[in-house]
Design a protein around this motif. Sequence first.
Motif, PDB file in Angstrom:
ATOM      1  N   SER A 176      -6.900  -4.028   0.887  1.00 22.26           N
ATOM      2  CA  SER A 176      -7.250  -4.055  -0.457  1.00 22.26           C
ATOM      3  C   SER A 176      -8.167  -5.162  -0.810  1.00 22.26           C
ATOM      4  CB  SER A 176      -5.821  -4.427  -1.352  1.00 22.26           C
ATOM      5  OG  SER A 176      -5.190  -5.421  -0.631  1.00 22.26           O
ATOM      6  N   ALA A 189      -7.426  -0.852  -4.184  1.00 27.51           N
ATOM      7  CA  ALA A 189      -7.496  -0.271  -2.624  1.00 27.51           C
ATOM      8  C   ALA A 189      -9.020  -0.269  -2.121  1.00 27.51           C
ATOM      9  CB  ALA A 189      -6.993   1.202  -2.418  1.00 27.51           C
ATOM     10  N   ARG A 205      -6.512  -5.640  -8.631  1.00 23.36           N
ATOM     11  CA  ARG A 205      -6.744  -5.335  -7.312  1.00 23.36           C
ATOM     12  C   ARG A 205      -6.662  -3.840  -7.074  1.00 23.36           C
ATOM     13  NH1 ARG A 205      -1.252  -6.428  -3.487  1.00 23.36           N
ATOM     14  NH2 ARG A 205      -1.847  -5.433  -1.717  1.00 23.36           N
TER      15      ARG A 205
END
Length: 326
Positions: free
Chosen positions: A22, A40, A38
């Motif tokens: 991430s 992946a 945030r």
Amino acid sequence: MVNSGIGGQAVIEGIMMRNGGSYAVGVRKPDSAIAVERHAFRSIIDLPGVMKIPLLRGVVSFIDSLVIGIRCLMISASYFDEESEADRDDASASLSKEEKVRREAEKERQERLMMTGSVAFSLVFAIAVFMLLPYFLSLLLASFVKSAFAISLFEAAVRVLIFIVYLVLISRMRDIQRTYMYHGAEHKCINCLEHGMELNVDNVMKSSRFHRRCGTSFLVYVILISAILLMFVQTGSHITRIVIRLLLVPLIAGISYELLRIAGTSDGKLVCILSRPGLAMQKLTTREPDEEMAEVAIAAVEAVFDWRVFLKEKFPERAGEGVCND
């Protein structure tokens, strides 16, 4: 040196921090609030074991860095669009569900195209300026000097000179200087943790803005290794020389990445010597940040990395000093 596994880079008024699968983008918005996203992370070659293969992992990592870097720049730039978020929300509210899905799909398609084009342009530009231009300039010397070694040495010197001049010129741009301040904040956060200190503004500000795993050091390795390898490419055909230079680009990137990995995990005397050119260039590509920039960097780190657990595991002897006591 303790390897925290965190990597990052500066973006528009903010910082990207990446850890494992991430990454997070922290941005100081125009209203002074800190926004953190945030996401992946997925490699361009998402195959098991690829990142364990020496040299190949360097090429993959380099392209991954370009892709994620451009993606994060687009994310950070979105916070500075002239159209306010409220206006976008109002406009979106009047659309049907199908139209919203269609527009979102179209936006993603355009972003993918833009990202692909940006990565391709970056690669072509870098190869043209730092690989091919020095070669063509060296041909000017060939009219006066017959020594192939001397011409190759001249090409190597020109390649290093172009790189240094490039860094000096862009470091004078006002917007780039703020980006370099965020770059310094990124390094300070990582150094703070790798030296066993609690992640707060005071500790970050007193940490070093130089780091041996920096992308600047990677580029320095690329320039120096290409200068050395290409000195041994001796053939009478100009086309063959150009083709060989292009074919050597992945190998050069792979070797540079391996050196960067060693520099990040070893404190040996030879490694320290090899790290000096990259650290010297970071005097151009980093600046001392202010405390607000340090806050953004800390927010980005905390979105992808549990630094309290890291300090307890890596520095158990400092638990009594108040390090990461909740």
